[in-house]
Write a protein that holds these residues in place. Structure first.
Motif, PDB file in Angstrom:
ATOM      1  N   ARG A   1       0.578   3.494 -12.932  1.00 53.04           N
ATOM      2  CA  ARG A   1      -0.337   2.534 -13.547  1.00 53.04           C
ATOM      3  C   ARG A   1       0.424   1.297 -14.031  1.00 53.04           C
ATOM      4  NH1 ARG A   1      -3.262   7.405 -14.926  1.00 53.04           N
ATOM      5  NH2 ARG A   1      -1.901   7.824 -16.711  1.00 53.04           N
ATOM      6  N   ARG A   2       1.659   1.497 -14.503  1.00 51.65           N
ATOM      7  CA  ARG A   2       2.482   0.351 -14.915  1.00 51.65           C
ATOM      8  C   ARG A   2       2.784  -0.535 -13.717  1.00 51.65           C
ATOM      9  NH1 ARG A   2       7.507  -1.025 -14.297  1.00 51.65           N
ATOM     10  NH2 ARG A   2       8.171   1.014 -13.490  1.00 51.65           N
ATOM     11  N   LEU A   3       3.133   0.069 -12.592  1.00 54.09           N
ATOM     12  CA  LEU A   3       3.401  -0.717 -11.389  1.00 54.09           C
ATOM     13  C   LEU A   3       2.168  -1.507 -10.970  1.00 54.09           C
ATOM     14  CD1 LEU A   3       5.457   1.823  -9.219  1.00 54.09           C
ATOM     15  CD2 LEU A   3       6.331  -0.177 -10.434  1.00 54.09           C
ATOM     16  N   GLN A   4       1.009  -0.890 -11.073  1.00 51.67           N
ATOM     17  CA  GLN A   4      -0.228  -1.569 -10.695  1.00 51.67           C
ATOM     18  C   GLN A   4      -0.485  -2.786 -11.595  1.00 51.67           C
ATOM     19  OE1 GLN A   4      -3.963   0.601 -11.208  1.00 51.67           O
ATOM     20  NE2 GLN A   4      -4.646  -0.123  -9.204  1.00 51.67           N
ATOM     21  N   ARG A   5      -0.153  -2.656 -12.880  1.00 57.15           N
ATOM     22  CA  ARG A   5      -0.335  -3.789 -13.805  1.00 57.15           C
ATOM     23  C   ARG A   5       0.650  -4.914 -13.514  1.00 57.15           C
ATOM     24  NH1 ARG A   5      -0.492   0.419 -17.629  1.00 57.15           N
ATOM     25  NH2 ARG A   5       1.629  -0.113 -18.299  1.00 57.15           N
ATOM     26  N   GLU A   6       1.878  -4.549 -13.168  1.00 50.26           N
ATOM     27  CA  GLU A   6       2.952  -5.533 -13.083  1.00 50.26           C
ATOM     28  C   GLU A   6       3.122  -6.152 -11.701  1.00 50.26           C
ATOM     29  OE1 GLU A   6       6.457  -3.546 -14.445  1.00 50.26           O
ATOM     30  OE2 GLU A   6       5.754  -3.382 -16.525  1.00 50.26           O
ATOM     31  N   LEU A   7       2.688  -5.467 -10.649  1.00 51.31           N
ATOM     32  CA  LEU A   7       2.912  -5.941  -9.293  1.00 51.31           C
ATOM     33  C   LEU A   7       1.590  -6.380  -8.666  1.00 51.31           C
ATOM     34  CD1 LEU A   7       5.360  -3.134  -8.027  1.00 51.31           C
ATOM     35  CD2 LEU A   7       5.926  -5.302  -9.158  1.00 51.31           C
ATOM     36  N   SER A   8       1.454  -7.659  -8.458  1.00 52.87           N
ATOM     37  CA  SER A   8       0.218  -8.203  -7.895  1.00 52.87           C
ATOM     38  C   SER A   8      -0.022  -7.648  -6.500  1.00 52.87           C
ATOM     39  CB  SER A   8       0.316  -9.728  -7.836  1.00 52.87           C
ATOM     40  OG  SER A   8      -0.820 -10.283  -7.212  1.00 52.87           O
ATOM     41  N   GLY A   9      -1.231  -7.131  -6.263  1.00 51.98           N
ATOM     42  CA  GLY A   9      -1.595  -6.612  -4.951  1.00 51.98           C
ATOM     43  C   GLY A   9      -1.141  -5.196  -4.685  1.00 51.98           C
ATOM     44  N   PHE A  10      -0.466  -4.564  -5.644  1.00 52.33           N
ATOM     45  CA  PHE A  10      -0.013  -3.182  -5.500  1.00 52.33           C
ATOM     46  C   PHE A  10      -1.210  -2.241  -5.509  1.00 52.33           C
ATOM     47  CE2 PHE A  10       1.263   0.870  -7.436  1.00 52.33           C
ATOM     48  CZ  PHE A  10       2.368   1.218  -6.679  1.00 52.33           C
ATOM     49  N   ARG A  11      -1.364  -1.459  -4.434  1.00 53.14           N
ATOM     50  CA  ARG A  11      -2.453  -0.496  -4.319  1.00 53.14           C
ATOM     51  C   ARG A  11      -1.850   0.865  -3.995  1.00 53.14           C
ATOM     52  NH1 ARG A  11      -4.194  -4.302  -6.257  1.00 53.14           N
ATOM     53  NH2 ARG A  11      -5.981  -5.596  -5.687  1.00 53.14           N
ATOM     54  N   TYR A  12      -2.436   1.916  -4.528  1.00 52.20           N
ATOM     55  CA  TYR A  12      -1.835   3.221  -4.286  1.00 52.20           C
ATOM     56  C   TYR A  12      -2.860   4.345  -4.248  1.00 52.20           C
ATOM     57  CZ  TYR A  12      -2.205   4.359  -9.310  1.00 52.20           C
ATOM     58  OH  TYR A  12      -2.664   4.628 -10.581  1.00 52.20           O
ATOM     59  N   ALA A  13      -2.467   5.407  -3.537  1.00 51.06           N
ATOM     60  CA  ALA A  13      -3.197   6.679  -3.512  1.00 51.06           C
ATOM     61  C   ALA A  13      -2.291   7.718  -4.160  1.00 51.06           C
ATOM     62  CB  ALA A  13      -3.519   7.085  -2.078  1.00 51.06           C
ATOM     63  N   PHE A  14      -2.833   8.433  -5.122  1.00 52.17           N
ATOM     64  CA  PHE A  14      -2.055   9.459  -5.831  1.00 52.17           C
ATOM     65  C   PHE A  14      -2.775  10.790  -5.715  1.00 52.17           C
ATOM     66  CE2 PHE A  14      -1.598  11.930  -9.803  1.00 52.17           C
ATOM     67  CZ  PHE A  14      -0.262  12.273  -9.683  1.00 52.17           C
ATOM     68  N   HIS A  15      -2.075  11.792  -5.164  1.00 45.23           N
ATOM     69  CA  HIS A  15      -2.666  13.122  -5.024  1.00 45.23           C
ATOM     70  C   HIS A  15      -1.986  14.114  -5.965  1.00 45.23           C
ATOM     71  CE1 HIS A  15      -4.498  16.679  -3.433  1.00 45.23           C
ATOM     72  NE2 HIS A  15      -3.322  17.196  -3.128  1.00 45.23           N
TER      73      HIS A  15
ATOM     74  N   LYS B   1       0.851  -1.197   0.000  1.00 40.81           N
ATOM     75  CA  LYS B   1       0.000   0.000   0.000  1.00 40.81           C
ATOM     76  C   LYS B   1       0.883   1.242   0.000  1.00 40.81           C
ATOM     77  CE  LYS B   1      -2.150  -1.357   3.776  1.00 40.81           C
ATOM     78  NZ  LYS B   1      -3.140  -1.393   4.881  1.00 40.81           N
ATOM     79  N   PHE B   2       0.713   2.069  -1.039  1.00 41.23           N
ATOM     80  CA  PHE B   2       1.620   3.196  -1.263  1.00 41.23           C
ATOM     81  C   PHE B   2       0.831   4.488  -1.476  1.00 41.23           C
ATOM     82  CE2 PHE B   2       3.865  -0.597  -2.442  1.00 41.23           C
ATOM     83  CZ  PHE B   2       5.178  -0.382  -2.062  1.00 41.23           C
ATOM     84  N   GLY B   3       1.416   5.582  -1.012  1.00 42.76           N
ATOM     85  CA  GLY B   3       0.850   6.906  -1.255  1.00 42.76           C
ATOM     86  C   GLY B   3       1.868   7.787  -1.959  1.00 42.76           C
ATOM     87  N   PHE B   4       1.413   8.588  -2.935  1.00 43.34           N
ATOM     88  CA  PHE B   4       2.312   9.430  -3.724  1.00 43.34           C
ATOM     89  C   PHE B   4       1.704  10.815  -3.923  1.00 43.34           C
ATOM     90  CE2 PHE B   4       2.845   5.047  -5.192  1.00 43.34           C
ATOM     91  CZ  PHE B   4       4.216   4.866  -5.056  1.00 43.34           C
ATOM     92  N   LEU B   5       2.580  11.814  -3.953  1.00 41.34           N
ATOM     93  CA  LEU B   5       2.219  13.151  -4.408  1.00 41.34           C
ATOM     94  C   LEU B   5       3.017  13.428  -5.675  1.00 41.34           C
ATOM     95  CD1 LEU B   5       1.545  13.207  -1.293  1.00 41.34           C
ATOM     96  CD2 LEU B   5       2.099  15.650  -1.366  1.00 41.34           C
ATOM     97  N   ASN B   6       2.403  14.132  -6.623  1.00 41.72           N
ATOM     98  CA  ASN B   6       3.229  14.614  -7.734  1.00 41.72           C
ATOM     99  C   ASN B   6       3.964  15.866  -7.269  1.00 41.72           C
ATOM    100  OD1 ASN B   6       1.317  16.663  -7.879  1.00 41.72           O
ATOM    101  ND2 ASN B   6       0.581  16.137  -9.921  1.00 41.72           N
ATOM    102  N   ILE B   7       4.693  16.502  -8.152  1.00 39.97           N
ATOM    103  CA  ILE B   7       5.509  17.651  -7.762  1.00 39.97           C
ATOM    104  C   ILE B   7       4.638  18.904  -7.695  1.00 39.97           C
ATOM    105  CG2 ILE B   7       7.461  19.117  -8.398  1.00 39.97           C
ATOM    106  CD1 ILE B   7       8.756  16.647  -9.607  1.00 39.97           C
ATOM    107  N   GLY B   8       4.728  19.598  -6.574  1.00 40.66           N
ATOM    108  CA  GLY B   8       3.917  20.784  -6.350  1.00 40.66           C
ATOM    109  C   GLY B   8       4.309  21.945  -7.257  1.00 40.66           C
ATOM    110  N   ALA B   9       3.550  23.011  -7.150  1.00 42.12           N
ATOM    111  CA  ALA B   9       3.745  24.183  -8.019  1.00 42.12           C
ATOM    112  C   ALA B   9       4.907  25.040  -7.514  1.00 42.12           C
ATOM    113  CB  ALA B   9       2.456  24.992  -8.077  1.00 42.12           C
ATOM    114  N   TYR B  10       6.080  24.418  -7.421  1.00 43.81           N
ATOM    115  CA  TYR B  10       7.242  25.132  -6.904  1.00 43.81           C
ATOM    116  C   TYR B  10       7.769  26.176  -7.883  1.00 43.81           C
ATOM    117  CZ  TYR B  10       7.174  21.392  -3.449  1.00 43.81           C
ATOM    118  OH  TYR B  10       6.795  20.520  -2.465  1.00 43.81           O
TER     119      TYR B  10
END
Length: 373
Positions: A265-279, A219-228
């Motif tokens: 999305r590639r990781l989700q396809r390739e890694l069984s059970g990989f779940r993520y939150a992306f903000h 179970k993974f959480g990610f942020l993209n790069i902010g408006a720096y």
């Protein structure tokens, strides 16, 4: 005699009650270790709970002095803000203790069952980013592996495996990699196209994620790069147009933020059970920069603490022996210093990450990940 007997009866009942309470507390603590999801944090200063203060140098990334920490903690903790970070609010929402910096000397295996924070101010996914000054993402991974070995030794493989499979792994990395070529010479950047350079940054990040997955993370959480590109420190670089966002940096951030969701999305396809939150942190931050009053701020482009135009020179707390200005009311400001947010802003962003709908944080939000077995 009756008084003496009554006393012993009361003491006997009191002992039984204490025993029951003790058993219940023990069971609760055991359940906390085996059932509650831990939080492991990787990244840069947005998430660094104080690792940098344990490194003895005079880098501009230091924040272990007043007025940092003035709001909640009432003393500097090494967090680059006036108070709590996004990771602190996430821990509170998940009914966890605040996750301390990994380099904190008092850490123990008991603490590690709740998680650990490896984030480091100024860190990037690339070892070439601020070399010799920071703990890059790959080295953070090595520190995590040390924690893995420690918990396996203390708890046994089975219990440790349970902790790592139920844990949530939170990442924020990449912003410093894109900023560094603008402020220093980067041979890696100069010898590659912008697209290829961004691919290197994303590739290093996903490689670390895959290593955590191999250890048992799901179970993974990610942020993209902010408006720096619009942060005070960046928006004063063009002295002919103070307050303007940096187009070169905006271009790099756009490329990264366009490619990064595809990598997940590639990781989700390739890694069984990989779940993520992306903000989409870029959108949520830019929205507040451009429309501060909508979110309860009076100022979205100027720092509360610093010097120069927009307080965009990072002298907060007399860094490098230079004077600074400090705003009267920190809650009026989106940015606390030249490039980092206030506690109030962190709280707002956390709400979006924790419980936002799929178009804000998805395909899961962080609350759903913590509840997911």
């Amino acid at each position: 005699m009756e008084s003496s007997q009554l006393f012993f009866i009361i003491m006997f009942l009191y002992t039984i009650v204490l025993s029951i309470i003790s058993i219940n507390c023990t069971e609760k603590n055991n359940n906390l270790v085996t059932n509650q999801a831990a939080l492991f944090v990787f990244g840069d200063s947005l998430f660094d709970a104080g690792n940098y203060k344990y490194i003895n140098n005079n880098s501009a990334f230091q924040s272990n002095f007043f007025p940092y920490g003035q709001t909640t903690f009432k003393f500097p903790t090494g967090r680059v803000s006036d108070g709590r970070l996004i990771t602190d609010f996430i821990a509170e929402n998940a009914w966890l203790p605040l996750i301390p910096p990994n380099l904190q000397p008092s850490n123990s295996n008991n603490q590690f069952t709740y998680g650990a924070n490896f984030a480091f101010g100024g860190a990037g996914a690339l070892v070439e980013t601020f070399p010799g000054m920071v703990i890059d993402l790959g080295t953070q991974l090595n520190s995590f592996k040390n924690v893995v070995r420690s918990l396996k030794s203390a708890l046994g493989d089975a219990e440790a495996k349970t902790i790592f499979s139920r844990a949530v792994y939170l990442f924020n990395i990449g912003g410093n990699d894109l900023v560094y070529p603008l402020v220093a010479n980067s041979s890696l950047f100069q010898s590659n196209t912008k697209e290829k350079f961004v691919d290197f940054v994303i590739g290093n990040t996903t490689s670390v994620v895959e290593e955590v997955y191999k250890i048992g993370g799901r179970k993974f959480g990610f942020l993209n790069i902010g408006a720096y590109e619009c942060a005070p420190v960046i928006s004063i670089l063009d002295t002919t147009n103070i307050g303007s966002c940096s187009k070169p940096l905006a271009e790099l951030i756009y490329l990264y933020n366009k490619k990064f969701p595809d990598a997940l999305r590639r990781l989700q396809r390739e890694l069984s059970g990989f779940r993520y939150a992306f903000h989409d942190y870029h959108t949520s931050l830019l929205e507040r920069i451009n429309n501060p009053s909508k979110y309860g701020f009076k100022e979205g482009k100027m720092g509360c603490c610093g010097s120069g135009p927009l307080r965009g020179i990072n002298t907060c707390g007399n860094q490098m022996g230079k004077s600074y200005e400090l705003c009267e009311n920190v809650t009026d400001y989106l940015f606390f210093d030249a490039s980092h947010l206030t506690e109030k802003a962190h709280r707002q962003i956390t709400e979006l990450i924790w419980s936002g709908p799929p178009n804000v944080t998805g395909p899961y939000n962080l609350q759903a990940l913590f509840e997911l077995n």
